[in-house]
Scaffold this motif. Structure first.
Motif, PDB file in Angstrom:
ATOM      1  N   LEU A  20       0.832  -1.200   0.000  1.00 36.88           N
ATOM      2  CA  LEU A  20       0.000   0.000   0.000  1.00 36.88           C
ATOM      3  C   LEU A  20       0.865   1.247   0.000  1.00 36.88           C
ATOM      4  CD1 LEU A  20      -2.943  -0.767   2.464  1.00 36.88           C
ATOM      5  CD2 LEU A  20      -3.076  -0.350   0.005  1.00 36.88           C
ATOM      6  N   GLY A  31      -9.409  -1.440  -1.290  1.00 39.48           N
ATOM      7  CA  GLY A  31      -9.052  -1.303   0.115  1.00 39.48           C
ATOM      8  C   GLY A  31      -9.990  -2.111   0.994  1.00 39.48           C
ATOM      9  N   ALA A  70      -5.571  -5.888   2.482  1.00 44.64           N
ATOM     10  CA  ALA A  70      -6.750  -5.064   2.208  1.00 44.64           C
ATOM     11  C   ALA A  70      -7.942  -5.927   1.822  1.00 44.64           C
ATOM     12  CB  ALA A  70      -6.438  -4.060   1.103  1.00 44.64           C
TER      13      ALA A  70
END
Length: 236
Positions: free
Chosen positions: A48, A86, A111
């Motif tokens: 991320l 996400g 995620a």
């Protein structure tokens, strides 16, 4: 389901008021704060961080979903992909608003685990795929009606924001909805129009970014963002 999707978004906060519908003050399934199941956020992982992604707040998500539904009728009975999903806040909201089917795509397995738990909490059934959207997105051309996303802003990784957009435009039949820093508006619109797509700023919002990465120098920063609808030629 009405606007329960926005209320699910509100599980991150104490209250969620629908934009443009403050009189109703509809809340998450009518439950008190103590009865709600908290919506889980995504903990940062190296992947991320490399992609410079930020979580979508309940406030931003509510505006996005409300606008898609009320202004363009782009949720109900549509097949929707949530790119860079996400924790799944946007895709879950679309499902609860009556989408025909929702698929979330993210490069990060952590995620996706969070998104699955959030979908279970909201009691919705969405597909989740692990893939690099800008590299090898497995969705076929014109395989969904609408794509919604909160992509990386491209501050550190130049061009990744439009990489997400063009990946969405490849698979969408109708439209792509995306958030972008207002300071990049001219570039974003020009890039889309250069390739024959329409680009309309449908809302101007404020995005509070907390200090999440090493290059962040302040505890938080409030920036202006555009919510843009990219339209496919001959589809509106």
């Amino acid at each position: 389901m009405g606007y329960l999707a926005l209320l699910v978004c509100g599980m991150q906060t104490s209250d969620a008021i629908l934009p443009g519908a403050a009189d109703s003050l509809v809340r998450y399934v009518g439950l008190s704060n103590s009865q709600r199941t908290p919506f889980r956020s995504v903990l940062l992982s190296p992947r991320l961080c490399a992609h410079e992604q930020y979580p979508t707040s309940a406030h931003i998500a509510a505006h996005m979903i409300y606008t898609m539904d009320s202004s363009f009728d782009d949720i109900s009975d549509n097949v929707i992909a949530d790119f860079g999903c996400g924790g799944g806040i946007l895709g879950i909201a679309c499902d609860l608003l009556g989408a025909a089917h929702v698929v979330g795509v993210d490069i990060d397995s952590i995620a996706l685990d969070v998104a699955r738990r959030n979908a279970d909490t909201a009691e919705v059934d969405i597909d989740l795929i692990r893939a690099d959207i800008c590299g090898s997105c497995p969705l076929r051309v014109n395989s969904v009606d609408v794509v919604v996303m909160n992509p990386p802003f491209g501050t550190r990784n130049k061009g990744v924001d439009m990489g997400f957009v063009f990946a969405g435009l490849r698979v969408a039949r109708k439209a792509v909805y995306s958030l972008h820093k207002s300071s990049t508006r001219a570039h974003v619109v020009r890039s889309a129009e250069k390739h024959g797509y329409g680009a309309t700023v449908v809302a101007e919002l404020r995005y509070d970014i907390p200090a999440m990465y090493k290059f962040h120098k302040s505890r938080s920063k409030d920036i202006a963002v555009d919510f843009i609808r990219f339209s496919i030629p001959d589809s509106g």
